[in-house]
Design a protein around this motif. Structure first.
Motif, PDB file in Angstrom:
ATOM      1  N   ILE A   1      -1.207  77.908  95.735  1.00  0.00           N
ATOM      2  CA  ILE A   1      -0.731  76.779  94.930  1.00  0.00           C
ATOM      3  C   ILE A   1      -0.403  75.598  95.837  1.00  0.00           C
ATOM      4  CG2 ILE A   1       1.082  76.011  93.328  1.00  0.00           C
ATOM      5  CD1 ILE A   1       1.329  79.044  92.549  1.00  0.00           C
ATOM      6  N   ASP A   2       0.085  75.896  97.034  1.00  0.00           N
ATOM      7  CA  ASP A   2       0.466  74.832  97.958  1.00  0.00           C
ATOM      8  C   ASP A   2      -0.729  74.070  98.507  1.00  0.00           C
ATOM      9  OD1 ASP A   2       3.185  75.409  97.697  1.00  0.00           O
ATOM     10  OD2 ASP A   2       3.082  76.983  99.224  1.00  0.00           O
ATOM     11  N   ARG A   3      -1.935  74.591  98.309  1.00  0.00           N
ATOM     12  CA  ARG A   3      -3.134  73.877  98.758  1.00  0.00           C
ATOM     13  C   ARG A   3      -3.525  72.769  97.790  1.00  0.00           C
ATOM     14  NH1 ARG A   3      -7.409  77.857 101.665  1.00  0.00           N
ATOM     15  NH2 ARG A   3      -5.965  79.275 102.702  1.00  0.00           N
ATOM     16  N   ALA A   4      -2.951  72.801  96.597  1.00  0.00           N
ATOM     17  CA  ALA A   4      -3.337  71.852  95.554  1.00  0.00           C
ATOM     18  C   ALA A   4      -2.247  70.805  95.348  1.00  0.00           C
ATOM     19  CB  ALA A   4      -3.611  72.595  94.253  1.00  0.00           C
ATOM     20  N   ASP A   5      -2.635  69.707  94.693  1.00  0.00           N
ATOM     21  CA  ASP A   5      -1.741  68.575  94.462  1.00  0.00           C
ATOM     22  C   ASP A   5      -1.644  68.334  92.953  1.00  0.00           C
ATOM     23  OD1 ASP A   5      -0.477  66.143  94.224  1.00  0.00           O
ATOM     24  OD2 ASP A   5      -1.759  65.089  95.645  1.00  0.00           O
ATOM     25  N   PRO A   6      -0.424  68.372  92.390  1.00  0.00           N
ATOM     26  CA  PRO A   6      -0.281  68.218  90.937  1.00  0.00           C
ATOM     27  C   PRO A   6      -0.223  66.779  90.449  1.00  0.00           C
ATOM     28  CG  PRO A   6       1.862  68.622  91.907  1.00  0.00           C
ATOM     29  CD  PRO A   6       0.873  68.656  93.046  1.00  0.00           C
ATOM     30  N   SER A   7      -0.356  65.808  91.341  1.00  0.00           N
ATOM     31  CA  SER A   7      -0.033  64.424  90.991  1.00  0.00           C
ATOM     32  C   SER A   7      -0.900  63.840  89.880  1.00  0.00           C
ATOM     33  CB  SER A   7      -0.112  63.531  92.234  1.00  0.00           C
ATOM     34  OG  SER A   7      -1.401  63.575  92.817  1.00  0.00           O
ATOM     35  N   SER A   8      -2.176  64.221  89.793  1.00  0.00           N
ATOM     36  CA  SER A   8      -3.044  63.636  88.764  1.00  0.00           C
ATOM     37  C   SER A   8      -2.769  64.198  87.381  1.00  0.00           C
ATOM     38  CB  SER A   8      -4.518  63.867  89.113  1.00  0.00           C
ATOM     39  OG  SER A   8      -4.853  65.241  88.958  1.00  0.00           O
ATOM     40  N   GLY A   9      -2.204  65.411  87.311  1.00  0.00           N
ATOM     41  CA  GLY A   9      -1.990  66.063  86.025  1.00  0.00           C
ATOM     42  C   GLY A   9      -3.261  66.623  85.414  1.00  0.00           C
ATOM     43  N   SER A  10      -4.355  66.575  86.168  1.00  0.00           N
ATOM     44  CA  SER A  10      -5.646  67.021  85.633  1.00  0.00           C
ATOM     45  C   SER A  10      -6.009  68.444  86.011  1.00  0.00           C
ATOM     46  CB  SER A  10      -6.762  66.084  86.115  1.00  0.00           C
ATOM     47  OG  SER A  10      -6.617  64.800  85.552  1.00  0.00           O
ATOM     48  N   LEU A  11      -5.174  69.090  86.830  1.00  0.00           N
ATOM     49  CA  LEU A  11      -5.447  70.465  87.233  1.00  0.00           C
ATOM     50  C   LEU A  11      -4.444  71.385  86.566  1.00  0.00           C
ATOM     51  CD1 LEU A  11      -7.178  72.256  89.159  1.00  0.00           C
ATOM     52  CD2 LEU A  11      -5.364  71.964  90.868  1.00  0.00           C
ATOM     53  N   VAL A  12      -4.943  72.367  85.829  1.00  0.00           N
ATOM     54  CA  VAL A  12      -4.065  73.321  85.161  1.00  0.00           C
ATOM     55  C   VAL A  12      -4.384  74.729  85.660  1.00  0.00           C
ATOM     56  CG1 VAL A  12      -5.625  73.505  83.167  1.00  0.00           C
ATOM     57  CG2 VAL A  12      -3.247  74.214  82.939  1.00  0.00           C
ATOM     58  N   PHE A  13      -3.347  75.474  86.006  1.00  0.00           N
ATOM     59  CA  PHE A  13      -3.506  76.874  86.396  1.00  0.00           C
ATOM     60  C   PHE A  13      -3.196  77.756  85.199  1.00  0.00           C
ATOM     61  CE2 PHE A  13      -2.462  75.099  90.679  1.00  0.00           C
ATOM     62  CZ  PHE A  13      -3.585  75.548  91.357  1.00  0.00           C
ATOM     63  N   THR A  14      -4.099  78.693  84.927  1.00  0.00           N
ATOM     64  CA  THR A  14      -3.901  79.638  83.832  1.00  0.00           C
ATOM     65  C   THR A  14      -3.869  81.051  84.388  1.00  0.00           C
ATOM     66  OG1 THR A  14      -5.049  78.199  82.252  1.00  0.00           O
ATOM     67  CG2 THR A  14      -4.814  80.520  81.655  1.00  0.00           C
ATOM     68  N   TRP A  15      -2.748  81.727  84.170  1.00  0.00           N
ATOM     69  CA  TRP A  15      -2.659  83.131  84.593  1.00  0.00           C
ATOM     70  C   TRP A  15      -2.979  84.043  83.408  1.00  0.00           C
ATOM     71  CZ3 TRP A  15      -0.251  79.634  87.635  1.00  0.00           C
ATOM     72  CH2 TRP A  15      -0.342  79.856  89.017  1.00  0.00           C
ATOM     73  N   SER A  16      -3.982  84.890  83.586  1.00  0.00           N
ATOM     74  CA  SER A  16      -4.285  85.913  82.598  1.00  0.00           C
ATOM     75  C   SER A  16      -3.274  87.034  82.772  1.00  0.00           C
ATOM     76  CB  SER A  16      -5.700  86.466  82.792  1.00  0.00           C
ATOM     77  OG  SER A  16      -6.665  85.482  82.505  1.00  0.00           O
ATOM     78  N   VAL A  17      -2.569  87.369  81.697  1.00  0.00           N
ATOM     79  CA  VAL A  17      -1.533  88.397  81.779  1.00  0.00           C
ATOM     80  C   VAL A  17      -1.744  89.422  80.669  1.00  0.00           C
ATOM     81  CG1 VAL A  17       0.187  86.939  82.897  1.00  0.00           C
ATOM     82  CG2 VAL A  17       0.059  86.982  80.403  1.00  0.00           C
ATOM     83  N   SER A  18      -1.259  90.618  80.930  1.00  0.00           N
ATOM     84  CA  SER A  18      -1.321  91.695  79.950  1.00  0.00           C
ATOM     85  C   SER A  18      -0.075  92.547  80.152  1.00  0.00           C
ATOM     86  CB  SER A  18      -2.600  92.513  80.123  1.00  0.00           C
ATOM     87  OG  SER A  18      -2.758  93.444  79.069  1.00  0.00           O
ATOM     88  N   THR A  19       0.028  93.612  79.414  1.00  0.00           N
ATOM     89  CA  THR A  19       1.179  94.496  79.602  1.00  0.00           C
ATOM     90  C   THR A  19       1.061  95.218  80.937  1.00  0.00           C
ATOM     91  OG1 THR A  19       0.157  96.459  78.607  1.00  0.00           O
ATOM     92  CG2 THR A  19       1.186  94.876  77.106  1.00  0.00           C
ATOM     93  N   GLY A  20       2.189  95.649  81.467  1.00  0.00           N
ATOM     94  CA  GLY A  20       2.159  96.392  82.714  1.00  0.00           C
ATOM     95  C   GLY A  20       1.315  97.650  82.612  1.00  0.00           C
ATOM     96  N   GLU A  21       1.381  98.303  81.459  1.00  0.00           N
ATOM     97  CA  GLU A  21       0.602  99.517  81.244  1.00  0.00           C
ATOM     98  C   GLU A  21      -0.893  99.229  81.237  1.00  0.00           C
ATOM     99  OE1 GLU A  21      -0.355 103.523  80.515  1.00  0.00           O
ATOM    100  OE2 GLU A  21       1.441 102.544  81.295  1.00  0.00           O
ATOM    101  N   ASN A  22      -1.300  98.146  80.559  1.00  0.00           N
ATOM    102  CA  ASN A  22      -2.721  97.795  80.536  1.00  0.00           C
ATOM    103  C   ASN A  22      -3.234  97.452  81.921  1.00  0.00           C
ATOM    104  OD1 ASN A  22      -3.011  98.190  77.796  1.00  0.00           O
ATOM    105  ND2 ASN A  22      -2.852  96.032  77.253  1.00  0.00           N
TER     106      ASN A  22
END
Length: 343
Positions: A184-205
């Motif tokens: 994350i520290d390699r990227a710059d949030p200033s433009s607001g044009s980059l979005v990170f999406t984390w795919s998540v599921s249950t711990g069991e899955n």
């Protein structure tokens, strides 16, 4: 561990190829003429190649940007595209559509990113992207590029691109299952044009159906860190795997974790949807993973897509939406459900 790199003759010497090769000093480098000859050859063993993975570096001579799949959500954007500059993933999820889509299990990376960025600029102009006509460009559907950032550096490239252009209404989505915070520290949030999406599921899955992916705790911690850094962050509870009698309990626990981290109202969006896959891909998936409970669950085919029966799909959507709003504290307007609207 990659022990062999196949590199096209014409990309050897390019900065991207040389940098990647230098980061795998123990790998043998084999010169080839065209990446297609290896990646698309017939009678490959996908499962075996995933275990003994090789890397192919080539030049994309076709298009980088394509229409977004109807099986994915645009998060409300009017224009939905995806960009393919790397193929295959280091993970090994039982439910991944790539095992039905890709003929090869080897990693493929394209070195001519300057051509990719030029094409993206042309698409932005053609579509007349603006604050009133938003465009989402998904850049990690064919490969978890975030998880391979230490090798390829693609996330930094996209961050530099969006910050140099600063186009209103244009969003680049990097989707991942990796919980490493340092990328994350390699990227710059200033433009607001980059979005990170984390795919998540249950711990069991995650324990049952995913391999070589980060834990749920690590993913949520990375998402929280990105929010603190000022990035737009999304979560993808997608696909929802409704396996076992206690699947609801698992997703309730997931929503409680989101709430405890105080993420609900800070999230840019949450994407949800039950497991679904093109019916032809499912047939191949079942051949590649004959022991997978996900591959051999009960599905019905609608419009060429295999997924949970319609009634179960609606029940999943209703339960997940309720849990996200009531437990996780996510505003309903920011929840995009494939079952509800397909967007």
């Amino acid at each position: 561990m990659i022990d062999v790199i196949y590199a096209e003759r014409e990309v050897l010497g390019l900065p991207f190829a040389e940098k990647v090769i230098s980061r795998i000093p123990g790998a043998a480098v084999v010169t080839i003429d065209r990446w297609e000859d290896l990646f698309y050859r017939k009678k490959q063993n996908y499962a075996l190649q995933k275990k003994e993975r090789k890397l192919i570096i080539g030049r994309n001579r076709g298009s980088f940007v394509m229409e977004g799949s109807g099986n994915c959500q645009s998060g409300g954007a009017e224009v939905f595209k995806y960009c393919s500059f790397a193929k295959n993933c280091i993970g090994g999820c039982d439910y991944c559509y790539l095992q039905g889509m890709m003929r090869s299990g080897n990693l493929l990376a394209f070195a001519n990113m300057e051509d990719c960025f030029s094409e993206v600029e042309a698409v932005i102009e053609k579509e007349q992207v603006s604050e009133d006509k938003r465009m989402l460009l998904a850049v990690s559907y064919d490969n978890d590029v975030y998880a391979l950032e230490g090798l390829f550096g693609y996330v930094k490239m996209w961050s530099d691109f969006v910050n140099s252009k600063k186009r209103p209404g244009f969003t680049v989505e990097v989707r991942t299952k990796c919980g490493t915070k340092s990328f994350i520290d390699r990227a710059d949030p200033s433009s607001g044009s980059l979005v990170f999406t984390w795919s998540v599921s249950t711990g069991e899955n995650i324990r049952r159906f995913e391999r070589v992916t980060s834990t749920l705790e690590a993913r949520l911690a990375a998402a929280s860190y990105a929010l603190d850094r000022g990035f737009r962050v999304r979560l993808a509870l997608d696909p929802v795997i409704a396996a076992g009698r206690d699947w609801k309990e698992g997703y309730r626990d997931l929503c409680e974790r989101i709430s405890l981290l105080g993420m609900g109202e800070r999230l840019d969006a949450v994407l949800t949807g039950g497991f679904r896959i093109p019916a032809d891909y499912l047939k191949i998936m079942r051949r590649n993973a004959p022991c997978s409970p996900v591959a051999f669950d009960t599905y019905e085919v609608r419009n060429g897509t295999a997924g949970y029966p319609a009634e179960k799909e609606r029940a999943i959507s209703e339960y997940i939406t309720k849990a996200l709003t009531k437990i996780a504290g996510v505003p309903e307007a920011r929840i995009f459900s494939y079952d509800k609207d397909g967007t």
